[in-house]
Write a protein that holds these residues in place. Structure first.
Motif, PDB file in Angstrom:
ATOM      1  N   GLU A 286      63.784   4.927  45.886  1.00 42.43           N
ATOM      2  CA  GLU A 286      64.662   4.592  44.755  1.00 42.43           C
ATOM      3  C   GLU A 286      64.388   5.452  43.538  1.00 42.43           C
ATOM      4  OE1 GLU A 286      60.892   2.438  43.936  1.00 42.43           O
ATOM      5  OE2 GLU A 286      62.095   2.822  45.736  1.00 42.43           O
ATOM      6  N   LEU A 287      63.264   6.157  43.531  1.00 40.04           N
ATOM      7  CA  LEU A 287      62.913   6.987  42.367  1.00 40.04           C
ATOM      8  C   LEU A 287      63.507   8.386  42.434  1.00 40.04           C
ATOM      9  CD1 LEU A 287      59.124   6.093  41.882  1.00 40.04           C
ATOM     10  CD2 LEU A 287      61.114   5.159  40.676  1.00 40.04           C
ATOM     11  N   ALA A 288      64.040   8.781  43.599  1.00 39.91           N
ATOM     12  CA  ALA A 288      64.521  10.152  43.779  1.00 39.91           C
ATOM     13  C   ALA A 288      66.023  10.206  44.028  1.00 39.91           C
ATOM     14  CB  ALA A 288      63.781  10.814  44.935  1.00 39.91           C
ATOM     15  N   HIS A 289      66.628  11.270  43.525  1.00 43.18           N
ATOM     16  CA  HIS A 289      68.047  11.528  43.770  1.00 43.18           C
ATOM     17  C   HIS A 289      68.181  12.992  44.156  1.00 43.18           C
ATOM     18  CE1 HIS A 289      72.372  11.239  43.497  1.00 43.18           C
ATOM     19  NE2 HIS A 289      72.414  12.225  42.628  1.00 43.18           N
ATOM     20  N   PHE A 290      69.033  13.284  45.126  1.00 42.99           N
ATOM     21  CA  PHE A 290      69.223  14.644  45.619  1.00 42.99           C
ATOM     22  C   PHE A 290      70.670  15.064  45.382  1.00 42.99           C
ATOM     23  CE2 PHE A 290      66.025  12.420  48.058  1.00 42.99           C
ATOM     24  CZ  PHE A 290      64.949  13.290  48.001  1.00 42.99           C
ATOM     25  N   THR A 291      70.857  16.240  44.837  1.00 41.06           N
ATOM     26  CA  THR A 291      72.207  16.718  44.587  1.00 41.06           C
ATOM     27  C   THR A 291      72.207  18.239  44.599  1.00 41.06           C
ATOM     28  OG1 THR A 291      74.148  16.431  43.177  1.00 41.06           O
ATOM     29  CG2 THR A 291      72.033  16.730  42.052  1.00 41.06           C
ATOM     30  N   SER A 292      73.338  18.825  44.210  1.00 40.51           N
ATOM     31  CA  SER A 292      73.475  20.283  44.220  1.00 40.51           C
ATOM     32  C   SER A 292      74.177  20.743  42.954  1.00 40.51           C
ATOM     33  CB  SER A 292      74.293  20.742  45.437  1.00 40.51           C
ATOM     34  OG  SER A 292      73.678  20.341  46.636  1.00 40.51           O
ATOM     35  N   LEU A 293      73.948  22.003  42.605  1.00 42.54           N
ATOM     36  CA  LEU A 293      74.601  22.576  41.429  1.00 42.54           C
ATOM     37  C   LEU A 293      76.114  22.478  41.586  1.00 42.54           C
ATOM     38  CD1 LEU A 293      74.039  24.057  38.733  1.00 42.54           C
ATOM     39  CD2 LEU A 293      74.377  26.198  39.990  1.00 42.54           C
ATOM     40  N   LEU A 294      76.625  22.842  42.743  1.00 40.44           N
ATOM     41  CA  LEU A 294      78.016  22.579  43.087  1.00 40.44           C
ATOM     42  C   LEU A 294      77.973  21.470  44.130  1.00 40.44           C
ATOM     43  CD1 LEU A 294      79.623  26.130  43.101  1.00 40.44           C
ATOM     44  CD2 LEU A 294      79.551  24.421  41.267  1.00 40.44           C
ATOM     45  N   ARG A 295      78.379  20.302  43.706  1.00 32.55           N
ATOM     46  CA  ARG A 295      78.113  19.046  44.410  1.00 32.55           C
ATOM     47  C   ARG A 295      78.668  18.983  45.829  1.00 32.55           C
ATOM     48  NH1 ARG A 295      80.263  13.251  42.115  1.00 32.55           N
ATOM     49  NH2 ARG A 295      79.030  11.911  43.459  1.00 32.55           N
ATOM     50  N   TYR A 296      79.864  19.525  46.016  1.00 33.61           N
ATOM     51  CA  TYR A 296      80.485  19.527  47.330  1.00 33.61           C
ATOM     52  C   TYR A 296      80.398  20.933  47.932  1.00 33.61           C
ATOM     53  CZ  TYR A 296      82.297  15.018  45.748  1.00 33.61           C
ATOM     54  OH  TYR A 296      82.388  13.730  45.286  1.00 33.61           O
TER      55      TYR A 296
END
Length: 261
Positions: A135-145
């Motif tokens: 619950e402490l971490a989130h993963f994403t990208s500079l260009l999300r899709y």
């Protein structure tokens, strides 16, 4: 901007066959936007990377989901939807595929532990971000899709900040997403991602003081730079391809920034 687009694609994804999954990103119905930049056609395609963990204390930001990662996310979403989960619950399941695994995960853990980030998060080790403390971490990208240039994974060129079309995607999707995670530490994986986060900081979408610029990319192909950063390989023994001074300066800067959080 709608944060979660899966409800718009749920019916289409749920009806994909196994063979359809592997070519889904070539289906025009999955294209969110398409632009011609110079002589190249750039598309942003939908894959279920919508879920935002608003409780996150650390956000790990890659470049953009690759084709294989996107296909795996679509597969996970299809399975969840066909089990009866609603689109929002399915998007949470699908986002699990964004969690780094293998050597990349172990390299991130070692670097987080080394610069004191784990301690700042109240953890004995960052390894628990993938086990007991997800619950402490989130993963994403500079260009999300997923973004493709002439059908191939976008690798940072054309530049996301300097190219109008890509900058609009950066603002509309990732900027919107990260603005909901204020107070979380942002870990950019690579200089292009760091530059994009600095741009979002100037737009007021994220806090510049929380961006940990300079961490080597955790890819296994980056082993020497990681070893130098961690102190496992003395600076005088690294190859000419590795700028030891820059890495050690970045390490000091990151540790000071983490200490100040």
């Amino acid at each position: 901007m709608t944060v979660n687009l899966l409800p718009n694609f749920a019916r289409l994804i749920a009806t994909l066959s196994e063979s359809d999954l592997h070519s889904a990103l070539d289906n025009p119905e999955f294209i969110l936007d398409s632009k011609v930049v110079g002589s190249k056609t750039i598309t942003m395609n939908y894959a279920p990377f919508d879920h935002v963990n608003r409780a996150a204390k650390v956000v790990i930001v890659g470049l953009t989901p690759g084709r294989q990662q996107a296909t795996n996310a679509l597969k996970a979403a299809r399975l969840a939807l066909n089990k009866g989960l609603d689109p929002f619950a399915a998007s949470k399941k699908a986002k699990v595929v964004a969690s780094f695994s293998g050597p990349m995960r172990s390299n991130l853990v070692r670097m987080f532990d080394s610069v004191g980030l784990s301690r700042r998060l109240g953890l004995d080790t960052a390894a628990s971000l993938w086990t007991d403390n997800t619950e402490l971490a989130h993963f994403t990208s500079l260009l999300r899709y997923p973004v493709f240039v002439d059908g191939k994974d976008w690798s940072g060129q054309p530049d996301a900040v300097r190219t109008d079309a890509l900058r609009k995607w950066l603002d509309a999707y990732t900027g919107e997403e990260l603005s909901k995670l204020r107070g979380a530490v942002l870990v950019p994986l690579g200089p292009k991602v760091a530059e994009g986060l600095q741009y979002l900081a100037k737009q007021g979408k994220v806090e510049e003081r929380l961006i940990l610029t300079g961490l080597p990319h955790p890819s296994g192909a980056n082993a020497e730079r990681i070893a130098c950063f961690l102190g496992d390989k003395p600076p005088h023994l690294v190859s000419v391809k590795t700028n030891a001074d820059a890495l050690l300066t970045a390490r000091k800067s990151i540790m000071a920034r983490v200490e100040a959080i």
